[in-house]
Design an enzyme around this catalytic site. Structure first.
Site, PDB file in Angstrom:
ATOM      1  N   MET A   1       3.181  -5.381   8.461  1.00 42.54           N
ATOM      2  CA  MET A   1       2.047  -6.290   8.561  1.00 42.54           C
ATOM      3  C   MET A   1       2.502  -7.740   8.669  1.00 42.54           C
ATOM      4  O   MET A   1       2.005  -8.504   9.507  1.00 42.54           O
ATOM      5  CB  MET A   1       1.129  -6.107   7.350  1.00 42.54           C
ATOM      6  CG  MET A   1      -0.128  -6.970   7.402  1.00 42.54           C
ATOM      7  SD  MET A   1      -1.181  -6.632   8.835  1.00 42.54           S
ATOM      8  CE  MET A   1      -1.980  -5.124   8.289  1.00 42.54           C
TER       9      MET A   1
ATOM     10  N   ASP B   1      11.005 -13.214   2.776  1.00 43.91           N
ATOM     11  CA  ASP B   1      11.128 -11.940   2.081  1.00 43.91           C
ATOM     12  C   ASP B   1      12.390 -12.015   1.229  1.00 43.91           C
ATOM     13  O   ASP B   1      13.426 -12.517   1.694  1.00 43.91           O
ATOM     14  CB  ASP B   1      11.217 -10.776   3.072  1.00 43.91           C
ATOM     15  CG  ASP B   1      10.884  -9.435   2.430  1.00 43.91           C
ATOM     16  OD1 ASP B   1       9.867  -8.820   2.813  1.00 43.91           O
ATOM     17  OD2 ASP B   1      11.646  -9.000   1.529  1.00 43.91           O
TER      18      ASP B   1
ATOM     19  N   VAL C   1       2.274  -8.779   1.279  1.00 45.49           N
ATOM     20  CA  VAL C   1       3.023  -7.719   0.611  1.00 45.49           C
ATOM     21  C   VAL C   1       2.084  -6.549   0.341  1.00 45.49           C
ATOM     22  O   VAL C   1       0.892  -6.602   0.634  1.00 45.49           O
ATOM     23  CB  VAL C   1       3.665  -8.224  -0.704  1.00 45.49           C
ATOM     24  CG1 VAL C   1       4.560  -9.431  -0.418  1.00 45.49           C
ATOM     25  CG2 VAL C   1       2.616  -8.570  -1.761  1.00 45.49           C
TER      26      VAL C   1
ATOM     27  N   GLU D   1      -0.238  -3.555  -1.521  1.00 46.68           N
ATOM     28  CA  GLU D   1      -1.452  -3.718  -2.333  1.00 46.68           C
ATOM     29  C   GLU D   1      -1.183  -3.476  -3.819  1.00 46.68           C
ATOM     30  O   GLU D   1      -1.383  -2.377  -4.337  1.00 46.68           O
ATOM     31  CB  GLU D   1      -2.531  -2.744  -1.848  1.00 46.68           C
ATOM     32  CG  GLU D   1      -3.090  -3.069  -0.472  1.00 46.68           C
ATOM     33  CD  GLU D   1      -3.987  -4.295  -0.477  1.00 46.68           C
ATOM     34  OE1 GLU D   1      -5.206  -4.157  -0.631  1.00 46.68           O
ATOM     35  OE2 GLU D   1      -3.452  -5.410  -0.330  1.00 46.68           O
TER      36      GLU D   1
ATOM     37  N   LYS E   1       0.832  -9.596  -6.334  1.00 47.03           N
ATOM     38  CA  LYS E   1       0.221 -10.698  -5.595  1.00 47.03           C
ATOM     39  C   LYS E   1      -0.057 -11.885  -6.512  1.00 47.03           C
ATOM     40  O   LYS E   1       0.133 -13.051  -6.116  1.00 47.03           O
ATOM     41  CB  LYS E   1      -1.063 -10.221  -4.908  1.00 47.03           C
ATOM     42  CG  LYS E   1      -0.810  -9.244  -3.757  1.00 47.03           C
ATOM     43  CD  LYS E   1      -2.114  -8.733  -3.147  1.00 47.03           C
ATOM     44  CE  LYS E   1      -1.866  -7.657  -2.102  1.00 47.03           C
ATOM     45  NZ  LYS E   1      -1.316  -8.173  -0.847  1.00 47.03           N
TER      46      LYS E   1
ATOM     47  N   SER F   1      -6.336  -5.800   1.568  1.00 53.38           N
ATOM     48  CA  SER F   1      -7.384  -5.008   2.203  1.00 53.38           C
ATOM     49  C   SER F   1      -8.544  -4.709   1.259  1.00 53.38           C
ATOM     50  O   SER F   1      -9.646  -4.417   1.701  1.00 53.38           O
ATOM     51  CB  SER F   1      -6.807  -3.661   2.685  1.00 53.38           C
ATOM     52  OG  SER F   1      -5.711  -3.847   3.527  1.00 53.38           O
TER      53      SER F   1
ATOM     54  N   HIS G   1      -7.639 -11.040   6.091  1.00 55.05           N
ATOM     55  CA  HIS G   1      -7.333  -9.622   6.220  1.00 55.05           C
ATOM     56  C   HIS G   1      -7.136  -9.285   7.697  1.00 55.05           C
ATOM     57  O   HIS G   1      -8.095  -9.152   8.452  1.00 55.05           O
ATOM     58  CB  HIS G   1      -8.467  -8.777   5.616  1.00 55.05           C
ATOM     59  CG  HIS G   1      -8.257  -7.313   5.745  1.00 55.05           C
ATOM     60  ND1 HIS G   1      -9.298  -6.419   5.803  1.00 55.05           N
ATOM     61  CD2 HIS G   1      -7.114  -6.572   5.854  1.00 55.05           C
ATOM     62  CE1 HIS G   1      -8.814  -5.195   5.931  1.00 55.05           C
ATOM     63  NE2 HIS G   1      -7.500  -5.261   5.966  1.00 55.05           N
TER      64      HIS G   1
ATOM     65  N   ASN H   1     -13.466  -2.008   5.109  1.00 57.62           N
ATOM     66  CA  ASN H   1     -12.933  -0.911   4.302  1.00 57.62           C
ATOM     67  C   ASN H   1     -13.931  -0.408   3.271  1.00 57.62           C
ATOM     68  O   ASN H   1     -13.875   0.764   2.883  1.00 57.62           O
ATOM     69  CB  ASN H   1     -11.625  -1.339   3.629  1.00 57.62           C
ATOM     70  CG  ASN H   1     -10.460  -1.307   4.589  1.00 57.62           C
ATOM     71  OD1 ASN H   1     -10.501  -0.644   5.622  1.00 57.62           O
ATOM     72  ND2 ASN H   1      -9.410  -2.044   4.279  1.00 57.62           N
TER      73      ASN H   1
END
Length: 425
Positions: free
Chosen positions: A21, A40, A97, A99, A104, A126, A147, A197
Site C-alpha cells: 500500500m 520504513d 502500516v 491495521e 499507529k 481501512s 483511505h 468497508n
C-alpha cells in the site's frame, strides 16, 4: 489552523510503511509531480520497495505510457529513509502500516514530535478510529484519514475521513490534493469501516452465510457478477488475501463466541487459512490458480470443505437460487448505506454511489447501490427487506431512514440535512 500552504503548493510528502500500500500511495503522489520520502524501519523492505517502483516505471516505458525522460524525472522525486528525522520538513505525512491501532498510535506520537507543526498527518487505515489516533497528537485538527484502495496508484477512490476535531480547511485542502493526484475523493465520517468497508461487511456476511446454507463459492460469485459486479466476493477475497482479515483478528485477539453468527460466518475462511490457502498470492484460496495465472479455477476440495463445515455447524443444506443470492447481498448493502446516510457518515447518497462505483466494482449502468435502490423504488426495497426479515431475522430489519422514505414516497437522492440523525451513530 496555522498552516499556510494549499493543495497546489504541496511539494513534500512522506509515506510511512514501504509495503504494497505504501508503495502505491508514494507512486500516486510522484505521478502528480510531488516529492515523496518513503520511510520504513526495515532496510530490506525499503530496498524491495524502491526496486518495485523502478520496475513499475520501466514497464510503463516499455508499454510507451511514459518516456524514459519522464521515468527518470519521476524516480528523481523518490527518496527513502529509516529515520523520522529525515521527514521533519514535509507538508503531509500518510501513514500506511498494517491495521493495528496501538502501532499507529505509536507512529503518530513520533510524527507529532518530529514533523513540523504545520504538517497534516493522515492515516490510511481501512477501519480504525481516526479520533483514537488523533488523540495521541497535539494537533488533532490536522489529523484525518486518507483511505486509498489497492493498488493505490491505479484505483481511483480516496476516502477522506474527518475526525471530530479535523479542521474543515484541512479537509478542503486534502480533498483538493486528492483531485490533484487523480483520485475521486469522497469525505466520510468517522466510524468502523467508514463508508465503503462498513457497507461491505453485511454484503460479505450474507455471501458467507449463503455458503453455510447451501450455495458454493463459484455460484455466489457468478450470480453477483451476472448482476454486474466486477468481481464476486470470493474472487475478491482471493485477490486481496483471505489471510488479511484472519491475521487481523489474531493480532487483535478477537474471539467470537462459539456458535455465534459471527463465529459461524468466518469458519470457512479460518479453515482455509489454517490450510495456508491465502488466495492468489500463493496459488490457492477459494479457488486454485495455475502458476503465473490469475484465472480462478473451481476447486472441489474447497467445495467439500464448505459442505462439511456447514453440516458440522448444524445447517441443513438446500438449493439456493441466483436471485436469492443477489437479493440478500445487495439489500444488505443498500440497507447499511441507508444507515450511513441517516447518521451523516456520508453527506449524500451520491457520495455513497461514488465510493461503490470507484472502489468496489458496482456496475456503472446501475449508478451505484443507492441510485439502484431509487430506480427500483424505495417502497419495493423496503418490502423486500421486510420479507427477508420475516424469513431470516433481525439482520434485514430496514433502516429507519429507509422506512421513512418508503412511507413518504421519497428516494435516497431526496435526503437532506433534516433526515440526518447524528445521534443514531
Amino acid at each position: 489552523m496555522t498552516q499556510n500552504f494549499q493543495a497546489a503548493t504541496v511539494e513534500q510528502v512522506a509515506v510511512i510503511g514501504a509495503g504494497t500500500m505504501g508503495r502505491g500511495i508514494a507512486i500516486s503522489f510522484v505521478n502528480a509531480g510531488i516529492n515523496v520520502t518513503l520511510l520504513d524501519l526495515n532496510d530490506d523492505v525499503r530496498a524491495k520497495a524502491m526496486d518495485y517502483i523502478g520496475k513499475i516505471y520501466a514497464q510503463m516505458v516499455e508499454r510507451e505510457r511514459i518516456t524514459q525522460e519522464q521515468m527518470d524525472a519521476r524516480l528523481a522525486c523518490f527518496s527513502d529513509t529509516g529515520s523520522y528525522a529525515d521527514i521533519a520538513h514535509v507538508q503531509l505525512v500518510v501513514e500506511a502500516v498494517y491495521e493495528n491501532l496501538a502501532l499507529k498510535q505509536t507512529i503518530f506520537r513520533e510524527l507529532d514530535r518530529v514533523v513540523n507543526a504545520d504538517a497534516i498527518l493522515a492515516t490510511n487505515t481501512s477501519y480504525l478510529d481516526i479520533d483514537a489516533i488523533a488523540a495521541e497528537t497535539s494537533r488533532p485538527e490536522k489529523v484525518l484519514g486518507m483511505h486509498f484502495f489497492s493498488p493505490a496508484h491505479i484505483m481511483k477512490l480516496l476516502e477522506i475521513v474527518r475526525g471530530a476535531k479535523t479542521d474543515p480547511a484541512v479537509l478542503d485542502l486534502v480533498e483538493a490534493l486528492g483531485a490533484r493526484i487523480g483520485k475521486v475523493a469522497v469525505v466520510a465520517g468517522n466510524c468502523h469501516g467508514f463508508i465503503g468497508n462498513r457497507m461491505l461487511e453485511p454484503y460479505v456476511f450474507q455471501s458467507r452465510r449463503l455458503l453455510l446454507e447451501g450455495a458454493l463459492p463459484q455460484q455466489v460469485d457468478q450470480a453477483l457478477e451476472a448482476f454486474g459486479m466486477a468481481m464476486g466476493p470470493f474472487r475478491m477475497y482471493d485477490v486481496v488475501g483471505i489471510d488479511l482479515e484472519w491475521r487481523s483478528r489474531q493480532m487483535a485477539e478477537v474471539k467470537f463466541e462459539q456458535g455465534s453468527a459471527d463465529e459461524l460466518n468466518v469458519r470457512v475462511d479460518d479453515r482455509l487459512c489454517e490450510m495456508e490457502r491465502f488466495g492468489q498470492k500463493n496459488g490457492k484460496g477459494y479457488y486454485r490458480y495455475e502458476a503465473g495465472s490469475r484465472q480462478a479455477l473451481r476447486d472441489e476440495d474447497v467445495e467439500a470443505l464448505v459442505i462439511s463445515t456447514s453440516i458440522d455447524a448444524g445447517f441443513e443444506r438446500r438449493s439456493i437460487s441466483d436471485n436469492e443470492i443477489v437479493e440478500r447481498c445487495l439489500l444488505g448493502l443498500i440497507n447499511e448505506g441507508a444507515r450511513i446516510l441517516q447518521e451523516g457518515i456520508a453527506s449524500s447518497s451520491a457520495d455513497i454511489d461514488k465510493v461503490y462505483l470507484n472502489g468496489y466494482g458496482f456496475p456503472a449502468e446501475c449508478g451505484g447501490p443507492m441510485a439502484y435502490a431509487d430506480e427500483r423504488g424505495i417502497a419495493n426495497v423496503y418490502n423486500a427487506l421486510k420479507a427477508l426479515e420475516a424469513e431470516h431475522g433481525e439482520f434485514f430489519k430496514p433502516a429507519a431512514l429507509l422506512q421513512r422514505l418508503a412511507e413518504q414516497q421519497r428516494c435516497f437522492a431526496d435526503v437532506n440535512s433534516s433526515d440526518i440523525n447524528t445521534e443514531s451513530k
